[in-house]
Design a protein around this motif. Sequence first.
Motif, PDB file in Angstrom:
ATOM      1  N   MET A 291      -4.183-104.477  76.797  1.00 17.41           N
ATOM      2  CA  MET A 291      -3.357-103.519  77.275  1.00 17.41           C
ATOM      3  C   MET A 291      -1.732-104.023  77.534  1.00 17.41           C
ATOM      4  N   LEU A 292      -1.854-105.390  77.806  1.00 11.98           N
ATOM      5  CA  LEU A 292      -0.547-106.020  77.901  1.00 11.98           C
ATOM      6  C   LEU A 292       0.120-106.284  76.664  1.00 11.98           C
ATOM      7  N   TYR A 293      -0.585-106.492  75.623  1.00 12.08           N
ATOM      8  CA  TYR A 293      -0.030-106.276  74.288  1.00 12.08           C
ATOM      9  C   TYR A 293       0.729-105.154  73.990  1.00 12.08           C
ATOM     10  N   ILE A 294      -0.088-103.979  74.306  1.00 16.78           N
ATOM     11  CA  ILE A 294       0.611-102.621  74.118  1.00 16.78           C
ATOM     12  C   ILE A 294       1.847-102.292  74.820  1.00 16.78           C
ATOM     13  N   ALA A 295       1.744-102.697  76.245  1.00 21.87           N
ATOM     14  CA  ALA A 295       2.831-102.387  77.227  1.00 21.87           C
ATOM     15  C   ALA A 295       4.124-103.479  76.807  1.00 21.87           C
ATOM     16  N   THR A 296       3.755-104.632  76.251  1.00 21.79           N
ATOM     17  CA  THR A 296       5.058-105.211  75.508  1.00 21.79           C
ATOM     18  C   THR A 296       5.891-104.589  74.609  1.00 21.79           C
ATOM     19  N   LYS A 297       4.701-104.239  73.702  1.00 21.58           N
ATOM     20  CA  LYS A 297       5.470-103.501  72.406  1.00 21.58           C
ATOM     21  C   LYS A 297       6.356-102.244  73.044  1.00 21.58           C
ATOM     22  N   LEU A 298       5.603-101.398  73.718  1.00 21.61           N
ATOM     23  CA  LEU A 298       6.225-100.205  74.238  1.00 21.61           C
ATOM     24  C   LEU A 298       7.328-100.287  75.017  1.00 21.61           C
ATOM     25  N   SER A 299       7.437-101.422  75.819  1.00 17.74           N
ATOM     26  CA  SER A 299       8.495-101.645  76.692  1.00 17.74           C
ATOM     27  C   SER A 299       9.739-101.971  76.033  1.00 17.74           C
ATOM     28  N   GLU A 300      10.017-102.172  74.599  1.00 17.76           N
ATOM     29  CA  GLU A 300      10.886-102.402  74.003  1.00 17.76           C
ATOM     30  C   GLU A 300      11.928-101.000  74.038  1.00 17.76           C
ATOM     31  N   SER A 301      11.296 -99.769  73.926  1.00 19.41           N
ATOM     32  CA  SER A 301      12.169 -98.564  74.198  1.00 19.41           C
ATOM     33  C   SER A 301      11.409 -97.477  74.894  1.00 19.41           C
ATOM     34  N   HIS A 302      10.631 -98.050  75.888  1.00 20.72           N
ATOM     35  CA  HIS A 302      10.202 -96.840  76.815  1.00 20.72           C
ATOM     36  C   HIS A 302       9.811 -97.475  78.333  1.00 20.72           C
TER      37      HIS A 302
ATOM     38  N   ARG B 193      -7.342 -94.921  67.006  1.00 26.84           N
ATOM     39  CA  ARG B 193      -8.717 -95.791  66.447  1.00 26.84           C
ATOM     40  C   ARG B 193      -8.303 -97.374  66.050  1.00 26.84           C
ATOM     41  N   GLY B 194      -8.809 -98.156  66.279  1.00 32.97           N
ATOM     42  CA  GLY B 194      -8.908 -99.460  65.629  1.00 32.97           C
ATOM     43  C   GLY B 194      -7.836-100.176  66.522  1.00 32.97           C
ATOM     44  N   GLU B 195      -7.057-101.061  66.100  1.00 30.89           N
ATOM     45  CA  GLU B 195      -6.148-101.898  67.178  1.00 30.89           C
ATOM     46  C   GLU B 195      -4.809-101.023  67.341  1.00 30.89           C
ATOM     47  N   PRO B 196      -4.762-100.793  68.623  1.00 29.43           N
ATOM     48  CA  PRO B 196      -3.855 -99.641  68.993  1.00 29.43           C
ATOM     49  C   PRO B 196      -2.226-100.556  69.245  1.00 29.43           C
ATOM     50  N   GLU B 197      -2.174-101.660  69.122  1.00 29.27           N
ATOM     51  CA  GLU B 197      -0.629-102.096  69.662  1.00 29.27           C
ATOM     52  C   GLU B 197       0.474-101.424  68.749  1.00 29.27           C
ATOM     53  N   ILE B 198       0.488-101.248  67.504  1.00 27.38           N
ATOM     54  CA  ILE B 198       1.502-101.050  66.621  1.00 27.38           C
ATOM     55  C   ILE B 198       1.420 -99.263  66.521  1.00 27.38           C
ATOM     56  N   SER B 199       0.188 -98.667  66.474  1.00 24.65           N
ATOM     57  CA  SER B 199      -0.237 -97.486  66.348  1.00 24.65           C
ATOM     58  C   SER B 199       0.378 -96.717  67.402  1.00 24.65           C
ATOM     59  N   CYS B 200       0.156 -97.132  68.806  1.00 22.41           N
ATOM     60  CA  CYS B 200       0.728 -96.611  69.864  1.00 22.41           C
ATOM     61  C   CYS B 200       2.203 -96.751  70.084  1.00 22.41           C
ATOM     62  N   PHE B 201       2.730 -97.451  69.493  1.00 25.67           N
ATOM     63  CA  PHE B 201       4.335 -97.556  69.450  1.00 25.67           C
ATOM     64  C   PHE B 201       4.752 -96.544  68.633  1.00 25.67           C
ATOM     65  N   GLU B 202       4.036 -96.306  67.342  1.00 26.19           N
ATOM     66  CA  GLU B 202       4.672 -95.520  66.551  1.00 26.19           C
ATOM     67  C   GLU B 202       4.276 -94.122  66.759  1.00 26.19           C
ATOM     68  N   LEU B 203       3.145 -93.754  67.452  1.00 25.37           N
ATOM     69  CA  LEU B 203       2.709 -92.506  68.008  1.00 25.37           C
ATOM     70  C   LEU B 203       3.894 -91.978  68.946  1.00 25.37           C
ATOM     71  N   CYS B 204       4.341 -92.735  69.915  1.00 29.92           N
ATOM     72  CA  CYS B 204       5.212 -92.617  70.995  1.00 29.92           C
ATOM     73  C   CYS B 204       6.699 -92.354  70.341  1.00 29.92           C
ATOM     74  N   ALA B 205       7.060 -93.138  69.248  1.00 28.76           N
ATOM     75  CA  ALA B 205       8.259 -92.988  68.553  1.00 28.76           C
ATOM     76  C   ALA B 205       8.267 -91.409  68.149  1.00 28.76           C
ATOM     77  N   ARG B 206       7.195 -90.989  67.551  1.00 25.98           N
ATOM     78  CA  ARG B 206       7.014 -89.718  66.886  1.00 25.98           C
ATOM     79  C   ARG B 206       7.166 -88.683  67.798  1.00 25.98           C
TER      80      ARG B 206
END
Length: 162
Positions: A39-50, A127-140
């Motif tokens: 979750m911290l990895y996801i938060a780090t990536k998402l916090s770049e623009s959210h 599904r699977g590793e969520p770090e990049i997919s969550c970031f791309e989903l939010c961008a869309r």
Amino acid sequence: MRIILINATGGHALSRDPSMPRCFDIESKAPYVWPPMGMLYIATKLSESHEVWLLDEQIGMKRSDIVKSCMDADLAVINTGRSSIESDLYMCNRIKANGTKTVLIGSYATYHHKELIRNDSVDFIVRGEPEISCFELCARLVSGMDPGSVMGVTWKEGRKVH
């Protein structure tokens, strides 16, 4: 976009050993709580623009407080597991009632995505590793684009599952 990441445990004070997959629900023998590194990895990536908040139920945060925290959020990303899925879906339902879009992640959601996406309170499953997919989903979602081009995302449009 305001995003809340939720490390859900189903109301149990589970401390899972990071060397074991979350789907095994093996309690740690350690006298301390493991931080939710994924979750911290996801938060780090998402916090770049959210604007991102991480709520960790395993440290004793109450579900009612988690649901209240999601009231002004645009998106709630819930890390779920086999032992907590029923209560996670209930929490998801309460969050969705406030108008917040919901995303399930984790190994249980990955393997049971076709069944879980049919739940009215679930908007997306990564599904699977969520770090990049969550970031791309939010961008869309921010740009109003179709989330269909994001790898590893199960979603629905009305009753149609993609």
